[in-house]
Design a protein around this motif. Structure first.
Motif, PDB file in Angstrom:
ATOM      1  N   VAL A 138       0.870  -1.100  -0.047  1.00 37.13           N
ATOM      2  CA  VAL A 138       0.015  -0.010  -0.059  1.00 37.13           C
ATOM      3  C   VAL A 138       0.785   1.169   0.113  1.00 37.13           C
ATOM      4  O   VAL A 138       1.742   1.382   0.916  1.00 37.13           O
ATOM      5  N   THR A 147      -3.057   3.003   6.878  1.00 37.22           N
ATOM      6  CA  THR A 147      -2.525   1.880   7.365  1.00 37.22           C
ATOM      7  C   THR A 147      -3.620   1.166   7.915  1.00 37.22           C
ATOM      8  O   THR A 147      -3.931  -0.004   7.924  1.00 37.22           O
ATOM      9  N   ARG A 164      -5.824  -1.137   5.315  1.00 34.23           N
ATOM     10  CA  ARG A 164      -5.284  -2.067   4.797  1.00 34.23           C
ATOM     11  C   ARG A 164      -5.936  -3.340   4.449  1.00 34.23           C
ATOM     12  O   ARG A 164      -6.154  -3.799   3.361  1.00 34.23           O
ATOM     13  N   TYR A 165      -6.490  -3.836   5.770  1.00 33.80           N
ATOM     14  CA  TYR A 165      -7.468  -4.904   5.553  1.00 33.80           C
ATOM     15  C   TYR A 165      -8.373  -4.897   4.550  1.00 33.80           C
ATOM     16  O   TYR A 165      -9.210  -5.850   4.175  1.00 33.80           O
ATOM     17  N   PHE A 189      -8.761  -3.188   2.187  1.00 31.13           N
ATOM     18  CA  PHE A 189      -8.181  -3.190   0.719  1.00 31.13           C
ATOM     19  C   PHE A 189      -8.190  -4.548   0.280  1.00 31.13           C
ATOM     20  O   PHE A 189      -8.557  -4.865  -0.634  1.00 31.13           O
ATOM     21  N   TYR A 200       2.335  -9.214   2.920  1.00 27.88           N
ATOM     22  CA  TYR A 200       2.173  -8.004   2.906  1.00 27.88           C
ATOM     23  C   TYR A 200       3.528  -7.468   3.356  1.00 27.88           C
ATOM     24  O   TYR A 200       4.063  -7.961   4.396  1.00 27.88           O
ATOM     25  N   ASP A 212       5.257  -3.437   4.460  1.00 24.99           N
ATOM     26  CA  ASP A 212       5.063  -1.982   4.492  1.00 24.99           C
ATOM     27  C   ASP A 212       6.148  -1.398   3.099  1.00 24.99           C
ATOM     28  O   ASP A 212       7.087  -2.183   2.972  1.00 24.99           O
ATOM     29  N   SER A 228     -10.398  -6.487   9.187  1.00 26.04           N
ATOM     30  CA  SER A 228     -11.214  -5.307   8.601  1.00 26.04           C
ATOM     31  C   SER A 228     -12.707  -5.135   9.182  1.00 26.04           C
ATOM     32  O   SER A 228     -13.087  -3.871   9.439  1.00 26.04           O
ATOM     33  N   ASP A 248      -3.490  -0.926  12.791  1.00 21.03           N
ATOM     34  CA  ASP A 248      -3.759  -2.360  12.122  1.00 21.03           C
ATOM     35  C   ASP A 248      -2.982  -3.421  13.094  1.00 21.03           C
ATOM     36  O   ASP A 248      -3.506  -4.464  13.210  1.00 21.03           O
TER      37      ASP A 248
END
Length: 319
Positions: free
Chosen positions: A84, A153, A156-157, A159, A175, A177, A252, A269
């Motif tokens: 991301v 951040t 992200r989940y 997405f 994943y 960073d 999420s 997250d």
């Protein structure tokens, strides 16, 4: 004892609560307590010797593990690397992928799913075009809207859940960073039977009392004061694609629930990732802190993936 595997494994059918209650974490001192009675100058020498020996043992274990993997190679897998990067964070993507080309799961095919708000930018188009013909490291773009930190951040989940169909087309999903760098071979040891998580480099030698779990019961990331065995980093994680998509969907949902009640977990997250792993401890491949190591941190663990030093305020600014 190998660091990449959990020392304690829950019994089949055992609940997460029962498992964690049966194992109370103990504080682990950096060095033996008997050093406190040694003259300061000798104490420092002994500490350095212990540190060096500890590091050598861990390096030898890594070398043995990788030698075994080379003699017993895993059948080639299709892997997706999830990244991301919006606004100023996009500058980190190309160096990250260059390092992944060299060190990330050699012997396996990997592609990149890049979530960004700059998918129409010249930089993104160039990245996709330059990597289009490569056997490893092709880039696919997924458009996401940008929100000020820490929302990018935290989300992200969401997405990953929205991109579940694409992710499930791969055997494994990891994943990273975007502001990370692979600096040594990250191989088959990360390919487990379920999820893969990294023990946090700051807390690997600390007791439960120092873990920075979410402490507010009203948050979905809450972990009770007497619970939790390990604190995991959020910067590198993954596992079998089906397991990771399932984890992302639950995280999420928990994050959205918090946000609906105007709650933001203490470490965003990462707090929800730790809560998920506390609730679902089974089948976890646990990596040592070298797989998400601060760039200037000094620990006995050889660095595999570095979290780069940077000016957070500048990178996160909207101007």
């Amino acid at each position: 004892m190998p660091e990449d595997k959990p020392v304690n494994v829950p019994k089949k059918g055992e609940s997460a609560e029962s498992f964690h209650k049966s194992l109370r974490p103990q504080a682990i001192p950096d060095f033996p307590p008997w050093l406190s009675g040694v003259q300061p100058q000798f104490s420092q020498i002994v500490k350095r010797v212990i540190y060096a020996l500890n590091r050598l043992v861990r390096q030898a274990w890594r070398m043995g593990t990788k030698a075994f993997a080379r003699r017993n190679p895993v059948k080639s897998k299709r892997v997706v690397l999830l990244v991301v990067a919006t606004n100023k964070y996009l500058r980190f993507v190309e160096p990250l992928l260059a390092s992944a080309d060299r060190y990330f799961l050699p012997g396996h095919s990997y592609e990149v799913l890049l979530f960004t708000n700059l998918d129409d930018s010249m930089e993104c188009r160039k990245l996709v075009e330059e990597r289009a013909g490569r056997a490893r490291g092709k880039v696919r773009l997924k458009h996401v809207g940008h929100s000020p930190w820490p929302m990018m951040t935290l989300l992200r989940y969401r997405f990953f859940t929205q991109a579940a169909t694409a992710i499930l087309g791969y055997d494994y999903a990891f994943y990273s960073d975007c502001d990370m760098r692979f600096v040594a071979e990250v191989g088959d040891e990360i390919l487990g039977e379920g999820l893969t998580a990294v023990r946090h480099c700051v807390f690997h030698d600390k007791g439960r009392a120092l873990f920075t779990y979410e402490t507010r019961p009203e948050s979905r990331a809450y972990i009770p004061p007497s619970e939790g065995l390990h604190y995991f980093a959020g910067g590198f994680q993954g596992g079998r694609s089906a397991d990771y998509v399932q984890a992302a969907a639950e995280c999420s949902k928990q994050i959205d629930d918090d946000l609906s009640r105007e709650i933001t977990a203490i470490w965003h997250d990462e707090s929800h990732w730790n809560a998920f792993l506390w609730r679902h401890p089974h089948g976890l491949t646990m990596l040592d802190p070298g797989y998400c190591m601060g760039e200037r941190m000094r620990t006995p663990y050889p660095s595999m993936i570095l979290a780069l030093d940077k000016d957070h305020s500048e990178i996160r600014s909207e101007s």
